[in-house]
Design a protein around this motif. Structure first.
Motif, short mmCIF file in Angstrom:
data_model
loop_
_atom_site.label_atom_id
_atom_site.label_comp_id
_atom_site.label_asym_id
_atom_site.label_seq_id
_atom_site.Cartn_x
_atom_site.Cartn_y
_atom_site.Cartn_z
N VAL A 28 3.52 9.90 4.01
CA VAL A 28 2.93 10.41 2.75
C VAL A 28 3.97 10.27 1.62
O VAL A 28 3.63 9.52 0.42
CB VAL A 28 2.76 11.90 2.60
CG1 VAL A 28 2.34 12.51 1.46
CG2 VAL A 28 1.48 12.09 3.89
N SER A 29 5.20 10.62 1.67
CA SER A 29 6.14 10.30 0.57
C SER A 29 6.48 9.09 0.10
O SER A 29 6.67 8.55 -0.81
CB SER A 29 7.41 11.28 0.81
OG SER A 29 7.19 12.73 1.02
N LEU A 30 6.93 8.18 1.42
CA LEU A 30 7.29 6.89 1.19
C LEU A 30 6.15 6.01 0.47
O LEU A 30 6.42 5.00 -0.21
CB LEU A 30 7.74 6.30 2.59
CG LEU A 30 8.32 4.84 2.60
CD1 LEU A 30 9.72 5.03 1.94
CD2 LEU A 30 8.69 4.47 4.07
N ASP A 31 4.94 6.23 0.96
CA ASP A 31 3.88 5.38 0.17
C ASP A 31 3.70 5.93 -1.09
O ASP A 31 3.81 4.82 -2.01
CB ASP A 31 2.40 5.91 1.06
CG ASP A 31 1.46 5.32 0.26
OD1 ASP A 31 1.02 4.40 0.70
OD2 ASP A 31 0.94 6.01 -0.94
N ASN A 32 4.09 6.76 -1.67
CA ASN A 32 3.89 7.14 -2.96
C ASN A 32 5.07 6.69 -3.75
O ASN A 32 4.71 6.25 -4.88
CB ASN A 32 3.65 8.71 -3.33
CG ASN A 32 2.81 9.04 -4.43
OD1 ASN A 32 1.99 8.29 -4.83
ND2 ASN A 32 3.16 10.29 -5.01
N GLY A 94 -7.59 6.02 4.81
CA GLY A 94 -7.09 5.60 3.32
C GLY A 94 -6.31 4.27 3.21
O GLY A 94 -6.32 3.65 2.29
N SER A 95 -5.12 4.46 4.01
CA SER A 95 -4.29 3.49 3.91
C SER A 95 -4.93 1.88 4.08
O SER A 95 -4.47 1.07 3.41
CB SER A 95 -2.98 3.52 4.68
OG SER A 95 -2.46 4.95 4.41
N VAL A 113 -8.99 8.95 -1.39
CA VAL A 113 -9.43 9.21 0.24
C VAL A 113 -7.85 9.50 0.77
O VAL A 113 -7.83 10.35 1.62
CB VAL A 113 -9.86 8.07 0.71
CG1 VAL A 113 -9.98 8.37 2.52
CG2 VAL A 113 -11.26 8.00 0.13
N GLN A 114 -6.88 8.52 0.44
CA GLN A 114 -5.30 9.08 0.98
C GLN A 114 -5.11 10.20 0.84
O GLN A 114 -4.59 11.05 1.37
CB GLN A 114 -4.58 7.88 0.62
CG GLN A 114 -4.30 6.65 1.35
CD GLN A 114 -3.10 5.99 0.43
OE1 GLN A 114 -2.97 5.74 -0.36
NE2 GLN A 114 -2.33 5.61 1.62
N TRP A 175 0.29 -1.13 5.08
CA TRP A 175 0.18 -1.37 6.27
C TRP A 175 1.24 -0.77 6.97
O TRP A 175 0.89 -0.39 8.35
CB TRP A 175 0.45 -2.98 6.59
CG TRP A 175 -0.51 -3.71 6.09
CD1 TRP A 175 -1.69 -3.75 5.62
CD2 TRP A 175 -0.35 -5.30 5.77
NE1 TRP A 175 -2.42 -4.49 5.10
CE2 TRP A 175 -1.52 -5.66 5.17
CE3 TRP A 175 0.78 -6.34 5.82
CZ2 TRP A 175 -1.72 -7.02 4.66
CZ3 TRP A 175 0.58 -7.55 5.41
CH2 TRP A 175 -0.78 -7.89 4.95
N VAL A 176 2.32 -0.20 6.57
CA VAL A 176 3.48 0.51 7.05
C VAL A 176 2.78 1.53 7.77
O VAL A 176 3.11 2.34 8.89
CB VAL A 176 4.55 0.55 6.32
CG1 VAL A 176 5.29 1.56 6.96
CG2 VAL A 176 5.19 -0.69 6.10
N ASN A 177 1.93 2.49 6.89
CA ASN A 177 1.17 3.65 7.43
C ASN A 177 0.45 3.72 8.48
O ASN A 177 0.14 4.73 9.28
CB ASN A 177 0.44 4.23 6.18
CG ASN A 177 1.20 4.37 4.93
OD1 ASN A 177 2.27 4.65 5.08
ND2 ASN A 177 0.51 4.27 3.98
#
Length: 488
Positions: A28-32, A94-95, A113-114, A175-177
């Motif tokens: 969650v944190s890394l994506d943002n 969502g990812s 959605v994410q 993709w990492v998620n």
């Protein structure tokens, strides 16, 4: 065996539960944060405006902040593992959709959605940790690890994002998620026990709508005000909606037997202090990353990867200091950690505001190190203070307030710092012009750091602890009164 709280687990299984919760927080944190460095690449491919790129960030933040408290209370009511698993499914889905988005409108919708899934992860994971680690010292150490993941993911996001964008492309950030989300889902099904509050709390749709109205109107007003004008009808109307929603919430919630959020929480000075500190600390972080990303890429002309490498000292110090802060909170309480955090964050911002540290590489790295220390140290006392003084039956709601405060802080940080820097650089494109325009923004960040220091000192002493004890007693009274007839 009651499902009100988690059964006593072995040390190994408790560590597995902690690891699973940290996995959810990491994605969650890394994506943002990683997404920020991908914005220029996304803008070119999707042919989007700057405002459109803003909404790829803000759509997520707005939905997430609006639903965190609902997710926390729902998890307390129907089961924390159920809600946590639903969150993992939605965030992972969502990812995947974001990575396939054909245009900007689709990307913004999929980010929402994410965010729905993300709202079910952070506060619920913290509630799971609180109910799994029942010993106060062990819980403080676990929260220290949790805080370390928060700091590392948010500070290292630009580095990882830059590496992915430069080597594979912006879609790889999403993709990492996928593998991490699927692994966390399977491990949750296998190792995380179900838990819920002893007494199911009723839904509070009116309270939830008021929270959404408050946060949505406030966030939208902050985003649109720089372009529409602070005195424009749109901005004033949105501000009016936010004020009315806040007043209605304060008047309505105490009248409910089972409110979405018990406003008596805020009679505890440590809890209220943790809320304010979370807003200020994350506003500082968001502003810090925003300013440095602009300077390193637009003024120094670095690539996304090289800009991330420049900020590596900040990420490294966050990595080192976060677990140390957790142990410090467990042995000596939150006060020392908060004082260190406030001092380091203020000193870092003053280097940039007063000495223009970005123009001298050695001084700039010193500022990065100081900010990394401050942000690394601040997370553990925020989370520990927010949940440790509350009844475990309402741990999800208490954790959700802390998470919401972080999101509100991030939103305010980017909005305010963005407005200040935009006004300052208007009409100039030179490096010196940017540095001069950034000075007021750095003073805003310094003010946030000073607030962390002062509020931390005020809400961690004997008087503050007394208010926490009295608040805990009041919150426990209904449960005692309900249990008395049964004992009779």
């Amino acid at each position: 065996m009651s499902v009100a709280t988690s059964p006593q687990l072995s040390h190994r299984r408790r560590m597995l539960v902690l690891g699973i919760c940290c996995m959810s927080l990491l994605i969650v944190s890394l994506d943002n944060t990683a997404l920020n460095v991908a914005l220029p690449s996304m803008q070119r491919e999707l042919d989007a405006s700057v405002a459109g790129m803003q909404w790829t960030i803000d759509a997520y933040t707005l939905v997430l902040a609006s639903l965190l408290m609902l997710a926390g209370s729902t998890a307390d009511r129907i089961g924390r593992r159920k809600v946590f698993m639903a969150g993992l499914v939605l965030f992972t889905l969502g990812s995947l959709l974001c990575s396939l988005a054909p245009n900007l409108a689709s990307l913004v919708a999929f980010r929402a959605v994410q965010a729905i899934g993300g709202s079910m992860l952070n506060p619920v994971a913290m509630s799971i940790i609180t109910n799994t680690f029942t010993d106060p010292r062990e819980r403080a150490r676990a929260i220290g690890v949790w805080g370390g993941v928060v700091g590392i993911s948010m500070a290292a996001g630009p580095l990882i994002g830059g590496l992915l964008v430069d080597s594979v492309g912006w879609r790889s950030i999403f993709w990492v998620n996928l593998p991490v989300g699927l692994a966390a889902l399977l491990l949750t099904l296998r190792y995380v026990p179900e838990s819920r509050a002893p007494k199911a709390r009723k839904a509070d749709p009116v309270g939830q709508l008021l929270v959404i109205a408050l946060l949505a109107s406030l966030t939208y007003a902050i985003i649109e005000a720089p372009e529409a004008g602070w005195g424009s009808p749109l901005t004033l109307s949105l501000a009016g909606v936010a004020v009315l929603a806040l007043v209605a919430l304060v008047l309505y919630e105490p009248r409910r037997a089972e409110p979405l959020i018990d406003l008596r929480f805020f009679r505890s000075a440590p809890f209220s202090g943790a809320t304010v500190i979370a807003i200020c600390a994350f506003a500082s972080l968001a502003g810090f990353l925003f300013l440095n990303t602009l300077y390193l890429q637009n003024v120094r002309g670095l690539s996304a990867l090289h800009a991330g490498l420049y900020m590596l000292p900040m990420a490294a110090m966050t990595f080192v200091c976060a677990p140390l802060s957790g142990r410090l909170v467990g042995t000596r309480g939150p006060r020392l950690s908060l004082l260190i955090a406030g001092t380091a964050m203020t000193a870092s911002a003053v280097l940039f505001a007063g000495f223009k540290a970005e123009t001298n590489t050695a001084l700039m790295f010193t500022g990065y190190v100081l900010f990394g220390i401050g942000f690394g140290v601040v997370n553990a006392p925020i989370t520990n203070t927010a949940v440790s003084g509350m009844p475990r039956a309402q741990a999800g709601v208490a954790a959700a307030v802390a998470s919401t405060s972080r999101q509100v802080g991030s939103t305010l940080g980017v909005a305010v710092i963005g407005a200040v820097i935009a006004a300052g650089v208007s009409g100039t494109s030179s490096a010196d012009g940017f540095v001069e325009a950034a000075v007021p923004a750095w003073w805003v960040i310094a003010g946030c750091g000073l607030a962390v220091l002062l509020v931390g000192a005020l809400t961690s002493g004997k008087w503050a602890k007394g208010t926490a004890l009295r608040t805990a007693g009041r919150l426990a009274e209904p449960a005692v009164q309900e249990a008395s007839p049964a004992r009779a």
